[in-house]
Structures are given as structure tokens and as C-alpha cells.
Scaffold this motif. Structure first.
Motif, PDB file in Angstrom:
ATOM      1  N   GLY A 121      47.062  36.766  32.694  1.00 41.14           N
ATOM      2  CA  GLY A 121      48.333  36.408  33.455  1.00 41.14           C
ATOM      3  C   GLY A 121      48.554  34.660  33.049  1.00 41.14           C
ATOM      4  O   GLY A 121      47.537  34.450  32.398  1.00 41.14           O
ATOM      5  N   PRO A 122      48.830  33.786  33.785  1.00 42.01           N
ATOM      6  CA  PRO A 122      48.693  32.625  33.651  1.00 42.01           C
ATOM      7  C   PRO A 122      46.846  31.571  33.716  1.00 42.01           C
ATOM      8  O   PRO A 122      46.887  30.665  34.626  1.00 42.01           O
ATOM      9  CB  PRO A 122      49.398  31.712  34.521  1.00 42.01           C
ATOM     10  N   LYS A 123      46.454  32.329  34.528  1.00 41.20           N
ATOM     11  CA  LYS A 123      45.195  31.926  34.778  1.00 41.20           C
ATOM     12  C   LYS A 123      44.140  32.413  34.299  1.00 41.20           C
ATOM     13  O   LYS A 123      43.985  33.298  33.227  1.00 41.20           O
ATOM     14  CB  LYS A 123      44.127  32.397  36.438  1.00 41.20           C
ATOM     15  N   GLU A 124      42.097  31.539  34.551  1.00 42.23           N
ATOM     16  CA  GLU A 124      41.534  32.368  34.142  1.00 42.23           C
ATOM     17  C   GLU A 124      40.633  32.376  35.166  1.00 42.23           C
ATOM     18  O   GLU A 124      40.734  31.593  35.824  1.00 42.23           O
ATOM     19  CB  GLU A 124      40.652  31.574  32.613  1.00 42.23           C
ATOM     20  N   ILE A 125      39.909  33.940  34.913  1.00 39.30           N
ATOM     21  CA  ILE A 125      39.393  34.285  36.588  1.00 39.30           C
ATOM     22  C   ILE A 125      37.435  34.242  35.331  1.00 39.30           C
ATOM     23  O   ILE A 125      37.616  34.828  34.567  1.00 39.30           O
ATOM     24  CB  ILE A 125      39.571  36.190  37.087  1.00 39.30           C
ATOM     25  N   GLU A 126      37.325  34.319  36.013  1.00 42.11           N
ATOM     26  CA  GLU A 126      35.574  34.225  36.007  1.00 42.11           C
ATOM     27  C   GLU A 126      34.651  36.139  36.032  1.00 42.11           C
ATOM     28  O   GLU A 126      35.262  36.161  37.792  1.00 42.11           O
ATOM     29  CB  GLU A 126      34.390  33.073  36.498  1.00 42.11           C
TER      30      GLU A 126
END
Length: 172
Positions: A121-126
Motif C-alpha cells: 500500500g502506501p508503506k514500505e515494509i522490510e
């Protein structure tokens, strides 16, 4: 070289895409037998606010490619959703299967402990590669393949559970 990617993730996405191909072929044969316009199936949805069959194929193949690209710290080739026919859908699946088949698993294994970021979505996840495959990408691939199956069942295509599962089993 033993890796979850070698034994699970890559094999699973290949089998999922082959299952998708199987159900599309059965749907096409059913449509021809019953004089159903392929466009009706191509654009069918489970519910009006959900995406059509064509999107499900695009999403399944896109997520399948991400299983082998992102763990190598690469983005898969951008593939627009431009399909217009069942033939286009088959070609999309074949292109993805080709991309996956050309991956050297050693490149993924070399990065097993190296985190990478992926958009959610609008985030970046590690993620680390195994976590990405098991917790995000594979569930997405399976979701879209099963949604395509369900759309076609809703449209009257005589699919059974084994039309989906037989591609995952070595028995057939």
C-alpha cells in the motif's frame, strides 16, 4: 544447496500458475461448448466492487514474479494490465513461468539474510526473503488464483477442487 526457495516458494508459484492455466483452459472449453462469450468470463467478477477475472490473472502472475525478483533485491519487470483475450492471459502466465524458470536459486540463497523493502500500500515494509515468500507473496498468489477459480465457478464453469489441487500434487 538447500533453501526454502528451492523446495517451496519457487515450486509453489510454478504450480499455482499451472493451476491457473488449467482452470482457464477448462473455462475456455466450457464457454465454447455452451456458446458463452469469452468476454463474459474475461470480465466476470464475484461481486460488483471486486476486480474481474483478467485482473486476478495479472495479480497472480505479478506476485509470482515478485517471489523470485525481490529477494534478489530486484524489482520485476513492470507489466501493464493490458490483456484483452484469453490468449493474452495464457501468454502472461507463460511469460511469468519463463521468468521464474530462469532464476538461479543461488542468487536468492546468497541474499537469504539480507533484508529488503517492498511496498505494501502506501508503506514500505522490510522483509527477509523467506518471510516475504511465506507471509506475503505466496498468500497473494494463492488468493488471486483461488479468486479466479471462484469467479469461474460462479459463472457456471464445472470446476472441481482437483482442477486446482492436481497441479500441486505429484500424483498426477
Amino acid at each position: 544447496m538447500s533453501s526454502p526457495y528451492n523446495s517451496y516458494a519457487i515450486t509453489s508459484v510454478k504450480k499455482a500458475l499451472n493451476a491457473l492455466k488449467t482452470i482457464l483452459e477448462k473455462a475456455e472449453a466450457h464457454a465454447k461448448e455452451k456458446s458463452i462469450a469469452l468476454d463474459d468470463l474475461f470480465n466476470a467478477r464475484l461481486y460488483e466492487d471486486m476486480r474481474p477475472l483478467s485482473f486476478q490473472i495479472w495479480a497472480a502472475t505479478s506476485n509470482a514474479e515478485k517471489v523470485v525478483f525481490r529477494p534478489r533485491h530486484l524489482e520485476p519487470p513492470a507489466r501493464e494490465q493490458t490483456d484483452q483475450t484469453f490468449e493474452d492471459l495464457y501468454k502472461r502466465i507463460d511469460v511469468s513461468l519463463g521468468e521464474i524458470a530462469n532464476v538461479d536459486v543461488a542468487d536468492i540463497v546468497a541474499n537469504e539474510d539480507k533484508p529488503f523493502k517492498a511496498p505494501l500500500g502506501p508503506k514500505e515494509i522490510e522483509f527477509k526473503p523467506v518471510g516475504y515468500a511465506v507471509e506475503f507473496a505466496l498468500p497473494n498468489v494463492f488468493f488471486h488464483v483461488v479468486t479466479a477459480y471462484n469467479i469461474l465457478r460462479k459463472e457456471g464453469v464445472p470446476l472441481g477442487k482437483m482442477d486446482y489441487l492436481k497441479n500441486f500434487l505429484e500424483l498426477y
